[in-house]
Design a protein around this motif. Sequence first.
Motif, PDB file in Angstrom:
ATOM      1  N   LYS A 228     -32.532  54.790 -13.967  1.00  0.00           N
ATOM      2  CA  LYS A 228     -33.480  54.559 -12.879  1.00  0.00           C
ATOM      3  C   LYS A 228     -33.044  53.404 -11.982  1.00  0.00           C
ATOM      4  CE  LYS A 228     -36.304  56.619 -12.200  1.00  0.00           C
ATOM      5  NZ  LYS A 228     -36.320  57.751 -11.245  1.00  0.00           N
ATOM      6  N   VAL A 229     -32.411  52.378 -12.547  1.00  0.00           N
ATOM      7  CA  VAL A 229     -31.979  51.236 -11.733  1.00  0.00           C
ATOM      8  C   VAL A 229     -30.529  51.371 -11.284  1.00  0.00           C
ATOM      9  CG1 VAL A 229     -33.612  49.747 -12.927  1.00  0.00           C
ATOM     10  CG2 VAL A 229     -31.257  49.856 -13.741  1.00  0.00           C
ATOM     11  N   ALA A 230     -29.888  52.496 -11.600  1.00  0.00           N
ATOM     12  CA  ALA A 230     -28.500  52.767 -11.188  1.00  0.00           C
ATOM     13  C   ALA A 230     -27.537  51.721 -11.721  1.00  0.00           C
ATOM     14  CB  ALA A 230     -28.396  52.863  -9.670  1.00  0.00           C
ATOM     15  N   ALA A 231     -27.672  51.410 -13.012  1.00  0.00           N
ATOM     16  CA  ALA A 231     -26.733  50.492 -13.654  1.00  0.00           C
ATOM     17  C   ALA A 231     -25.533  51.279 -14.170  1.00  0.00           C
ATOM     18  CB  ALA A 231     -27.418  49.750 -14.805  1.00  0.00           C
ATOM     19  N   VAL A 232     -24.356  50.707 -14.042  1.00  0.00           N
ATOM     20  CA  VAL A 232     -23.147  51.339 -14.558  1.00  0.00           C
ATOM     21  C   VAL A 232     -23.202  51.351 -16.083  1.00  0.00           C
ATOM     22  CG1 VAL A 232     -20.615  51.154 -14.645  1.00  0.00           C
ATOM     23  CG2 VAL A 232     -21.847  50.588 -12.533  1.00  0.00           C
ATOM     24  N   VAL A 294     -18.059  47.398 -10.648  1.00  0.00           N
ATOM     25  CA  VAL A 294     -17.945  48.733 -10.043  1.00  0.00           C
ATOM     26  C   VAL A 294     -18.621  48.762  -8.671  1.00  0.00           C
ATOM     27  CG1 VAL A 294     -18.626  51.151 -10.284  1.00  0.00           C
ATOM     28  CG2 VAL A 294     -17.738  49.897 -12.256  1.00  0.00           C
ATOM     29  N   GLY A 295     -19.813  48.182  -8.573  1.00  0.00           N
ATOM     30  CA  GLY A 295     -20.510  48.196  -7.296  1.00  0.00           C
ATOM     31  C   GLY A 295     -19.732  47.485  -6.202  1.00  0.00           C
ATOM     32  N   ALA A 296     -19.173  46.320  -6.503  1.00  0.00           N
ATOM     33  CA  ALA A 296     -18.453  45.553  -5.493  1.00  0.00           C
ATOM     34  C   ALA A 296     -17.150  46.234  -5.087  1.00  0.00           C
ATOM     35  CB  ALA A 296     -18.174  44.147  -6.015  1.00  0.00           C
ATOM     36  N   VAL A 297     -16.371  46.684  -6.067  1.00  0.00           N
ATOM     37  CA  VAL A 297     -15.067  47.282  -5.768  1.00  0.00           C
ATOM     38  C   VAL A 297     -15.231  48.587  -4.994  1.00  0.00           C
ATOM     39  CG1 VAL A 297     -13.004  48.302  -6.798  1.00  0.00           C
ATOM     40  CG2 VAL A 297     -13.929  46.180  -7.720  1.00  0.00           C
ATOM     41  N   MET A 298     -16.172  49.416  -5.407  1.00  0.00           N
ATOM     42  CA  MET A 298     -16.358  50.697  -4.727  1.00  0.00           C
ATOM     43  C   MET A 298     -16.948  50.513  -3.333  1.00  0.00           C
ATOM     44  SD  MET A 298     -15.070  52.902  -6.669  1.00  0.00           S
ATOM     45  CE  MET A 298     -15.597  54.340  -5.736  1.00  0.00           C
ATOM     46  N   ALA A 299     -17.742  49.481  -3.127  1.00  0.00           N
ATOM     47  CA  ALA A 299     -18.347  49.266  -1.808  1.00  0.00           C
ATOM     48  C   ALA A 299     -17.286  48.980  -0.758  1.00  0.00           C
ATOM     49  CB  ALA A 299     -19.349  48.118  -1.877  1.00  0.00           C
ATOM     50  N   ILE A 300     -16.263  48.209  -1.100  1.00  0.00           N
ATOM     51  CA  ILE A 300     -15.257  47.838  -0.099  1.00  0.00           C
ATOM     52  C   ILE A 300     -14.308  48.988   0.209  1.00  0.00           C
ATOM     53  CG2 ILE A 300     -15.365  45.424  -0.785  1.00  0.00           C
ATOM     54  CD1 ILE A 300     -12.749  45.790  -2.259  1.00  0.00           C
ATOM     55  N   THR A 301     -14.335  50.060  -0.573  1.00  0.00           N
ATOM     56  CA  THR A 301     -13.450  51.195  -0.316  1.00  0.00           C
ATOM     57  C   THR A 301     -14.105  52.266   0.552  1.00  0.00           C
ATOM     58  OG1 THR A 301     -14.175  52.365  -2.329  1.00  0.00           O
ATOM     59  CG2 THR A 301     -12.324  50.825  -2.543  1.00  0.00           C
ATOM     60  N   SER A 315     -24.281  47.055  -6.923  1.00  0.00           N
ATOM     61  CA  SER A 315     -23.871  45.670  -7.165  1.00  0.00           C
ATOM     62  C   SER A 315     -25.070  44.733  -7.243  1.00  0.00           C
ATOM     63  CB  SER A 315     -22.925  45.220  -6.054  1.00  0.00           C
ATOM     64  OG  SER A 315     -22.532  43.885  -6.234  1.00  0.00           O
ATOM     65  N   HIS A 316     -26.064  44.944  -6.375  1.00  0.00           N
ATOM     66  CA  HIS A 316     -27.267  44.107  -6.421  1.00  0.00           C
ATOM     67  C   HIS A 316     -28.025  44.321  -7.730  1.00  0.00           C
ATOM     68  CE1 HIS A 316     -26.989  42.431  -2.424  1.00  0.00           C
ATOM     69  NE2 HIS A 316     -26.778  43.625  -1.916  1.00  0.00           N
ATOM     70  N   ALA A 317     -28.018  45.549  -8.240  1.00  0.00           N
ATOM     71  CA  ALA A 317     -28.626  45.782  -9.548  1.00  0.00           C
ATOM     72  C   ALA A 317     -27.931  44.954 -10.620  1.00  0.00           C
ATOM     73  CB  ALA A 317     -28.568  47.267  -9.900  1.00  0.00           C
ATOM     74  N   GLY A 318     -26.623  44.769 -10.466  1.00  0.00           N
ATOM     75  CA  GLY A 318     -25.902  43.928 -11.412  1.00  0.00           C
ATOM     76  C   GLY A 318     -26.368  42.487 -11.379  1.00  0.00           C
ATOM     77  N   PHE A 319     -26.688  41.967 -10.191  1.00  0.00           N
ATOM     78  CA  PHE A 319     -27.186  40.591 -10.105  1.00  0.00           C
ATOM     79  C   PHE A 319     -28.539  40.464 -10.807  1.00  0.00           C
ATOM     80  CE2 PHE A 319     -24.009  40.153  -6.771  1.00  0.00           C
ATOM     81  CZ  PHE A 319     -23.580  38.857  -6.967  1.00  0.00           C
ATOM     82  N   VAL A 320     -29.400  41.458 -10.661  1.00  0.00           N
ATOM     83  CA  VAL A 320     -30.682  41.413 -11.376  1.00  0.00           C
ATOM     84  C   VAL A 320     -30.449  41.437 -12.883  1.00  0.00           C
ATOM     85  CG1 VAL A 320     -32.919  42.533 -11.686  1.00  0.00           C
ATOM     86  CG2 VAL A 320     -31.836  42.546  -9.438  1.00  0.00           C
ATOM     87  N   LEU A 321     -29.491  42.231 -13.326  1.00  0.00           N
ATOM     88  CA  LEU A 321     -29.170  42.270 -14.753  1.00  0.00           C
ATOM     89  C   LEU A 321     -28.618  40.929 -15.231  1.00  0.00           C
ATOM     90  CD1 LEU A 321     -27.536  45.812 -15.055  1.00  0.00           C
ATOM     91  CD2 LEU A 321     -29.701  45.071 -16.062  1.00  0.00           C
ATOM     92  N   VAL A 322     -27.924  40.206 -14.367  1.00  0.00           N
ATOM     93  CA  VAL A 322     -27.451  38.865 -14.739  1.00  0.00           C
ATOM     94  C   VAL A 322     -28.639  37.975 -15.059  1.00  0.00           C
ATOM     95  CG1 VAL A 322     -26.322  36.790 -13.882  1.00  0.00           C
ATOM     96  CG2 VAL A 322     -25.298  39.017 -13.452  1.00  0.00           C
ATOM     97  N   GLY A 323     -29.682  38.033 -14.219  1.00  0.00           N
ATOM     98  CA  GLY A 323     -30.869  37.221 -14.488  1.00  0.00           C
ATOM     99  C   GLY A 323     -31.551  37.609 -15.781  1.00  0.00           C
ATOM    100  N   LEU A 324     -31.664  38.919 -16.034  1.00  0.00           N
ATOM    101  CA  LEU A 324     -32.318  39.365 -17.274  1.00  0.00           C
ATOM    102  C   LEU A 324     -31.500  39.003 -18.505  1.00  0.00           C
ATOM    103  CD1 LEU A 324     -33.679  42.896 -16.241  1.00  0.00           C
ATOM    104  CD2 LEU A 324     -34.897  40.726 -16.319  1.00  0.00           C
ATOM    105  N   SER A 325     -30.174  39.115 -18.398  1.00  0.00           N
ATOM    106  CA  SER A 325     -29.332  38.797 -19.560  1.00  0.00           C
ATOM    107  C   SER A 325     -29.295  37.294 -19.822  1.00  0.00           C
ATOM    108  CB  SER A 325     -27.910  39.317 -19.332  1.00  0.00           C
ATOM    109  OG  SER A 325     -27.319  38.690 -18.206  1.00  0.00           O
ATOM    110  N   ALA A 326     -29.474  36.498 -18.758  1.00  0.00           N
ATOM    111  CA  ALA A 326     -29.470  35.040 -18.947  1.00  0.00           C
ATOM    112  C   ALA A 326     -30.752  34.545 -19.585  1.00  0.00           C
ATOM    113  CB  ALA A 326     -29.263  34.339 -17.606  1.00  0.00           C
ATOM    114  N   ALA A 327     -31.829  35.334 -19.520  1.00  0.00           N
ATOM    115  CA  ALA A 327     -33.093  34.922 -20.134  1.00  0.00           C
ATOM    116  C   ALA A 327     -32.912  34.810 -21.640  1.00  0.00           C
ATOM    117  CB  ALA A 327     -34.178  35.937 -19.826  1.00  0.00           C
ATOM    118  N   GLY A 328     -33.258  33.660 -22.177  1.00  0.00           N
ATOM    119  CA  GLY A 328     -33.053  33.434 -23.604  1.00  0.00           C
ATOM    120  C   GLY A 328     -31.660  32.959 -23.923  1.00  0.00           C
ATOM    121  N   GLY A 329     -30.848  32.767 -22.876  1.00  0.00           N
ATOM    122  CA  GLY A 329     -29.478  32.341 -23.096  1.00  0.00           C
ATOM    123  C   GLY A 329     -29.353  30.925 -23.603  1.00  0.00           C
ATOM    124  N   ILE A 330     -30.463  30.170 -23.653  1.00  0.00           N
ATOM    125  CA  ILE A 330     -30.440  28.822 -24.205  1.00  0.00           C
ATOM    126  C   ILE A 330     -29.976  28.863 -25.667  1.00  0.00           C
ATOM    127  CG2 ILE A 330     -31.889  26.838 -24.797  1.00  0.00           C
ATOM    128  CD1 ILE A 330     -33.624  27.501 -22.432  1.00  0.00           C
TER     129      ILE A 330
END
Length: 528
Positions: A228-232, A294-301, A315-330
Amino acid sequence: MTSFESPAVDWWVLSPQIVLVAMVLGLLLASSLAPRALPAWVSTCTSVATGAAVGVIAVIQWNSAGFTARSTLAGAFVSDGFSLLLTMLIGAGVVMTALVAHSALDRYGMTPPEFAALLLASAAGAVVMVGANDLIVLFLGLESLSIALYVLIALAGRRATARESAMKYFVLGAFSSAFFLYGIALVYGSTGSTRLSHIGEFLESHWLLDEHLLLAGIALLLVGLGFKVAAVPFHFWAPDVYQGAPSPVTGYLASIAKAAGFAALARVLFVAFGPHRVAWAPIVVGLAFATLAVGAVMAITQTDVKRMLAFSSISHAGFVLVGLSAAGGIGWWAVAVGDEAPQVLVIVDHGAVSSAVFYLVAYSFMALGSFAVLSVMASLGVPSPDAVEQHPLSRYGGLARRRPVLALAFAVLLLAQAGVPLTSGFVAKFEVIRAAVGGKGYVLAAVAMVTAVVSAFAYLRVVLAMYAPDSDVDEAPVRARAARPRWGGLPMTSVFAIAIAVAVTVIVGVLPQRLLEWSTDAVFALVP
């Protein structure tokens, strides 16, 4: 014989969904009983008024409830800061999509009442998703959103690309729904409940001797929501569907549908499976790595602007996933209490989750505005409703001379997606990367920064083409069918929607504190 006790219903909590569904039924009834076809402005005004009403209701509930969560239907649906903030976003998305589509309905051959009804029905499913506290309710919201989107894409049926996109989205969506439903079954078999809060409480107080069933269920849920969020690697449908769908629908797909999917993902991960973060965190980190790259490399082509924006959405979905994966990263660690089995203690970084929420809101307006510009460009000289909508880079050459205001608005939105300072995109990227560094995800933060630079090339290429001094593309004359109110030859409703997107992008970029506070308040309602 045992008697059935029906759960108490808090109608005020359900009022956004009630308004949306009531307007869907009313619009369909009015269009079917009317002696002649309803004017397009009736459907547009209905959609705009309904989206605005949903946003206003959410604001009232936010101000009246504060940090207190209110649940209904025996706790299956909850109204808290997290769901209310995203409900406001959904209402704004409905308003902007209806405005952009008003001038495009004739061009795509779409019937206005049907389009408006499907748009509102999909919004109702999205509202259910952001507040669902039960996997079954979440599945119902997911299907309501998805089925309406399948038909919305296929509504421009005279275009072969729209039919192909709708069929591809439907087939792959059906598979992802099956994965999600099977995951629900496995989670229920492991914990004995589908209620997200009950699952979290069960996992906190019980040590599972065999976790394989639960881990398989979590993996299948991630597959369903990752689609649904188009994550690779569940993104294969996105470029073709985004390109073939009508531009107003594409903007809605890239913003509101994606926001609803991430909201559901956040609730599932932190409310239900927070105690088992050790199990799913590495998977989310891996998804973030792959999605960013994948999002960044394919976008420039890409040489087609619409397809480039589709890959950049990944690629923007990847940035949101960065925030979710960092939660609890302490950090997380295991402690032994007496002779009992070790328990995993998790510290959740609320700032990381709030950065993901902030990114969702900021990107949604950028996506809605960008695809609104594409819709306006498509309206300039399209020969027939059967024509394939093309957005080659050459078509945007010299746009600054022909349409200086439109080129400026598109440049602001593209630069914001690239992360240029004084835009909401810069603040969003900065907050997400800072959350990754705070969670000791230094490699992930570095990858995010590198991919942001790589993606910037795709956006800057379009900006340079628009302002290139030696580029010029003649526009075909606008046909008489587009004689609705226009501003400088452009549809007034679309211009208004683009102005909203640009204004939010710039204001949030210059004064981000208020949205940051709202995002933080929403996260504390989600993760106490």
